[in-house]
Write an enzyme that holds these catalytic residues in place. Sequence first.
Site, PDB file in Angstrom:
ATOM      1  N   CYS A 112     106.267 -29.575 -16.469  1.00 38.18           N
ATOM      2  CA  CYS A 112     107.441 -29.839 -15.630  1.00 38.18           C
ATOM      3  C   CYS A 112     108.530 -28.885 -16.077  1.00 38.18           C
ATOM      4  O   CYS A 112     108.897 -28.867 -17.259  1.00 38.18           O
ATOM      5  CB  CYS A 112     107.883 -31.290 -15.826  1.00 38.18           C
ATOM      6  SG  CYS A 112     109.457 -31.721 -15.030  1.00 38.18           S
ATOM      7  N   TYR A 117     112.586 -35.418 -11.649  1.00 35.31           N
ATOM      8  CA  TYR A 117     113.437 -35.312 -12.832  1.00 35.31           C
ATOM      9  C   TYR A 117     114.642 -34.402 -12.573  1.00 35.31           C
ATOM     10  O   TYR A 117     115.647 -34.495 -13.264  1.00 35.31           O
ATOM     11  CB  TYR A 117     112.644 -34.719 -14.006  1.00 35.31           C
ATOM     12  CG  TYR A 117     111.713 -35.658 -14.733  1.00 35.31           C
ATOM     13  CD1 TYR A 117     111.443 -36.950 -14.259  1.00 35.31           C
ATOM     14  CD2 TYR A 117     111.080 -35.256 -15.896  1.00 35.31           C
ATOM     15  CE1 TYR A 117     110.572 -37.796 -14.931  1.00 35.31           C
ATOM     16  CE2 TYR A 117     110.210 -36.097 -16.582  1.00 35.31           C
ATOM     17  CZ  TYR A 117     109.955 -37.358 -16.094  1.00 35.31           C
ATOM     18  OH  TYR A 117     109.093 -38.185 -16.771  1.00 35.31           O
ATOM     19  N   CYS A 170     109.011 -24.913 -10.024  1.00 35.51           N
ATOM     20  CA  CYS A 170     108.673 -26.334 -10.185  1.00 35.51           C
ATOM     21  C   CYS A 170     107.172 -26.447 -10.022  1.00 35.51           C
ATOM     22  O   CYS A 170     106.604 -25.829  -9.111  1.00 35.51           O
ATOM     23  CB  CYS A 170     109.400 -27.168  -9.127  1.00 35.51           C
ATOM     24  SG  CYS A 170     108.887 -28.909  -9.064  1.00 35.51           S
ATOM     25  N   SER A 198     106.713 -35.032 -14.101  1.00 41.01           N
ATOM     26  CA  SER A 198     107.475 -36.054 -13.379  1.00 41.01           C
ATOM     27  C   SER A 198     106.681 -36.645 -12.231  1.00 41.01           C
ATOM     28  O   SER A 198     107.149 -37.574 -11.572  1.00 41.01           O
ATOM     29  CB  SER A 198     108.771 -35.439 -12.839  1.00 41.01           C
ATOM     30  OG  SER A 198     108.478 -34.401 -11.920  1.00 41.01           O
ATOM     31  N   THR A 219     111.715 -28.876 -15.377  1.00 39.75           N
ATOM     32  CA  THR A 219     112.954 -29.558 -15.761  1.00 39.75           C
ATOM     33  C   THR A 219     112.825 -30.181 -17.146  1.00 39.75           C
ATOM     34  O   THR A 219     113.736 -30.080 -17.970  1.00 39.75           O
ATOM     35  CB  THR A 219     113.311 -30.636 -14.723  1.00 39.75           C
ATOM     36  OG1 THR A 219     113.487 -30.016 -13.442  1.00 39.75           O
ATOM     37  CG2 THR A 219     114.584 -31.361 -15.116  1.00 39.75           C
TER      38      THR A 219
END
Length: 259
Positions: free
Chosen positions: A72, A41, A182, A10, A74
């Site tokens: 990423c 995101y 993350c 992202s 997410t």
Amino acid sequence: MAKPIGIFDSGVGGTSIWKEVVRMLPFEDTIYLADSANAPYGEKPKEEILGLSVKNTEYLLEQGCKIILVACNTATTNAIDHLRSHYNVPFIGIEPAIKPAALQTRTKKVGVLATKGTLSSNLFHNTSKLYAEGITVLEQEGKGLVELIEAGRINSPEMFELLRGFLRPMLDQNIDCLVLGCTHYPYLIPVLREMLPAHVHIIDSGEAVARQTKAVLERNDLLAEKSNRPKHIFYTNAEVQVLKELVGTQATRVAHLDF
């Protein structure tokens, strides 16, 4: 095989994964796609995350990538099953390192700093259930952190203030491991080390992801020749300066791309 490894995130955070991949696979070409215009995101609905992940994947495949790292958390938790079922290349995903934290903790209290999209995903909860039996997992949404990292404000007063607020409740509960959920967050490790007691272990997924990437390339006979002189191309749909600062002189090219 002289085709590149494709990596998307992202934003700039996945470069923390890229660095581990390059360290472990020094002869491989890479193409990195930073979708910074749509970061973060973590607060988007699943369908939007899926659509962005498909767009990123298809661009990297158009560039001839032989394997794709979804760098990423997410996007991994919300889209990787779909990507694996629709495209005929190997995919490597990222998920919070709950298992190593559960093995290391002595207090049986583990903190997880991640985005809303990761913490609310089925994959995260299934991973926690599988590996953290008997462990208290304290979840903290890192709201605002990605935006500050994308803006190059890692050492800003705003960053310290946010982190103090996020860490205090977990430290009050006696965590001794902090999982960074993350790929942007490893860039906060120097700041976190200033703020955390010495006994708190900081755990991220970078090395494990690079190791898995190497294993999948070997298994599929996709490794580059050791004679290859690697090229590392970076694209972003936002300003290039922060990306340039993070990847430094190893980058062959860092460019703006409308995508």
